[in-house]
Write a protein that holds these residues in place. Sequence first.
Motif, short mmCIF file in Angstrom:
data_model
loop_
_atom_site.label_atom_id
_atom_site.label_comp_id
_atom_site.label_asym_id
_atom_site.label_seq_id
_atom_site.Cartn_x
_atom_site.Cartn_y
_atom_site.Cartn_z
N LYS A 167 -3.21 19.00 125.30
CA LYS A 167 -3.68 19.27 123.95
C LYS A 167 -3.27 18.09 123.07
O LYS A 167 -2.31 17.37 123.37
N GLN A 168 -3.98 17.93 121.96
CA GLN A 168 -3.62 16.86 121.04
C GLN A 168 -2.17 17.00 120.59
O GLN A 168 -1.45 16.01 120.51
N SER A 169 -1.76 18.21 120.32
CA SER A 169 -0.38 18.43 119.85
C SER A 169 0.65 18.02 120.90
O SER A 169 1.72 17.50 120.56
N GLU A 170 0.34 18.23 122.17
CA GLU A 170 1.26 17.85 123.25
C GLU A 170 1.39 16.33 123.34
O GLU A 170 2.50 15.80 123.49
N VAL A 171 0.26 15.65 123.26
CA VAL A 171 0.28 14.18 123.32
C VAL A 171 1.01 13.63 122.10
O VAL A 171 1.86 12.73 122.23
N ALA A 172 0.68 14.15 120.95
CA ALA A 172 1.32 13.68 119.72
C ALA A 172 2.83 13.82 119.79
O ALA A 172 3.56 12.90 119.41
N GLU A 173 3.29 14.95 120.30
CA GLU A 173 4.73 15.17 120.42
C GLU A 173 5.37 14.17 121.38
O GLU A 173 6.45 13.65 121.13
N ILE A 206 4.53 11.12 122.02
CA ILE A 206 4.64 9.75 121.51
C ILE A 206 5.17 9.68 120.08
O ILE A 206 5.27 8.59 119.52
N GLY A 207 5.48 10.84 119.50
CA GLY A 207 6.12 10.86 118.18
C GLY A 207 5.19 10.62 117.01
O GLY A 207 5.59 9.95 116.05
N ILE A 208 3.97 11.14 117.09
CA ILE A 208 3.05 11.05 115.96
C ILE A 208 2.59 12.46 115.59
O ILE A 208 2.84 13.41 116.33
N LYS A 209 1.91 12.59 114.48
CA LYS A 209 1.38 13.89 114.06
C LYS A 209 0.07 14.17 114.81
O LYS A 209 -0.65 13.24 115.18
N GLY A 210 -0.21 15.44 115.02
CA GLY A 210 -1.43 15.83 115.71
C GLY A 210 -2.69 15.36 115.02
O GLY A 210 -3.64 14.94 115.67
N ASN A 211 -2.68 15.40 113.67
CA ASN A 211 -3.87 14.95 112.98
C ASN A 211 -4.07 13.44 113.09
O ASN A 211 -5.19 12.94 113.01
N THR A 255 1.37 2.22 120.15
CA THR A 255 0.86 3.59 120.31
C THR A 255 -0.27 3.61 121.33
O THR A 255 -0.34 4.52 122.16
N PHE A 256 -1.14 2.63 121.26
CA PHE A 256 -2.25 2.55 122.21
C PHE A 256 -1.72 2.44 123.65
O PHE A 256 -2.20 3.13 124.54
N CYS A 257 -0.72 1.61 123.84
CA CYS A 257 -0.13 1.47 125.19
C CYS A 257 0.53 2.76 125.64
O CYS A 257 0.44 3.12 126.81
N ALA A 258 1.19 3.47 124.71
CA ALA A 258 1.81 4.76 125.05
C ALA A 258 0.74 5.76 125.47
O ALA A 258 0.93 6.50 126.44
N LEU A 259 -0.38 5.78 124.78
CA LEU A 259 -1.48 6.67 125.14
C LEU A 259 -2.03 6.31 126.53
O LEU A 259 -2.27 7.20 127.36
#
Length: 57
Positions: free
Chosen positions: A19-25, A27-32, A48-52
């Motif tokens: 889920k977006q929320s799982e990925v955001a958590e 890498i330390g960014i907000k879901g939105n 951030t791109f490399c972390a994704l």
Amino acid sequence: MNKYVIKKLKEGRINAKLKQSEVAEKIGIKGNTLSNYENGVSEPDIDTFCALCDIYN
């Protein structure tokens, strides 16, 4: 951002069954913020791109 890259970001997350929320958590960014990346509203910085990319393989 390139439409191909936007599409691949979303596909990568979906293929990873995250889920977006799982990925955001992870890498330390907000879901939105992640949603904005996937919708082409804003672009991730290179770190951030490399972390994704790491998360999505």
